[in-house]
Design a protein around this motif. Structure first.
Motif, mmCIF file in Angstrom:
data_model
loop_
_atom_site.group_PDB
_atom_site.id
_atom_site.type_symbol
_atom_site.label_atom_id
_atom_site.label_comp_id
_atom_site.label_asym_id
_atom_site.label_seq_id
_atom_site.Cartn_x
_atom_site.Cartn_y
_atom_site.Cartn_z
ATOM 1 N N PRO A 32 77.796 -52.643 -45.799
ATOM 2 C CA PRO A 32 76.841 -53.754 -45.757
ATOM 3 C C PRO A 32 76.934 -54.492 -44.416
ATOM 4 O O PRO A 32 78.036 -54.662 -43.872
ATOM 5 C CB PRO A 32 77.279 -54.660 -46.896
ATOM 6 C CG PRO A 32 78.064 -53.778 -47.823
ATOM 7 C CD PRO A 32 78.703 -52.742 -46.939
ATOM 8 N N PRO A 33 75.783 -54.890 -43.874
ATOM 9 C CA PRO A 33 75.791 -55.642 -42.601
ATOM 10 C C PRO A 33 76.555 -56.945 -42.762
ATOM 11 O O PRO A 33 76.545 -57.551 -43.832
ATOM 12 C CB PRO A 33 74.321 -55.912 -42.331
ATOM 13 C CG PRO A 33 73.546 -55.025 -43.251
ATOM 14 C CD PRO A 33 74.457 -54.657 -44.379
ATOM 15 N N VAL A 34 77.198 -57.352 -41.696
ATOM 16 C CA VAL A 34 77.953 -58.611 -41.726
ATOM 17 C C VAL A 34 77.139 -59.743 -41.158
ATOM 18 O O VAL A 34 76.261 -59.615 -40.421
ATOM 19 C CB VAL A 34 79.271 -58.525 -40.933
ATOM 20 C CG1 VAL A 34 80.436 -58.603 -41.870
ATOM 21 C CG2 VAL A 34 79.357 -57.347 -40.057
#
Length: 177
Positions: free
Chosen positions: A175-177
């Motif tokens: 998942p993108p941070v």
């Protein structure tokens, strides 16, 4: 019924996939392509796709006292838009992805069950790779990919041409941070 709901049903997805490549198929030809689907179910799902304007009737002819219809995909209507996707919850996306993956597995099973398979000869492959791309580089990549695919998507059936399915899944590795 919403486009996403229409397309992400296992049998309806298979009907749509059978029509990919600008194919026109009769109900009899669809039955031959989906022999494991009960006839009544096939007719019911075709009717739902016609009503939802995902496929259209392009011809009708009388055969033995009944009408046989020919269907074609309305490609512009057969996509889940970003807006449609945004309206789905996590469980909806899981179900949709599971339907997609199950469809891929079923396609691969049918290919292997055909008997005379040779992945190298037939150009069959499956692999996963990773790329490090900024959002801008990713958009450029998608544009490049579309530019490579676009001229080939208009190819018509012809001697020596084999209908091939290209399936893609693109997602961040985490998942993108």
């Amino acid at each position: 019924m919403a486009t996403a709901e229409l397309l992400l049903h296992p049998v309806r997805l298979r009907i749509v996939q059978a029509l990919l490549g600008d194919r026109t198929l009769t109900t009899g030809e669809l039955r031959a392509e989906l022999p494991d689907v009960p006839t009544a179910t096939l007719y019911r799902q075709v009717a739902a796709l016609v009503e939802g304007e995902i496929i259209e009737i392009v011809a009708e002819r009388k055969v033995r006292g009944t009408f046989e219809r020919s269907y074609r995909l309305r490609a512009a209507n057969a996509i889940v838009t970003a807006e449609d996707a945004a309206g789905l919850g996590a469980d909806d996306h899981r179900q949709a992805f599971m339907t997609f993956v199950a469809s891929l597995l079923a396609d691969f099973d049918r290919y292997l069950d055909h008997g005379d398979f040779d992945l190298g000869r037939d150009g069959v492959g499956y692999r996963q790779t990773a790329m490090y791309l900024s959002d801008e580089e990713f958009r450029e990549f998608l544009g490049d990919l579309a530019a490579v695919l676009r001229p080939r998507l208009v190819n018509r059936p012809a001697p020596g041409r084999v209908r091939r399915l290209l399936s893609t899944v693109v997602m961040p590795a985490r998942p993108p941070v």
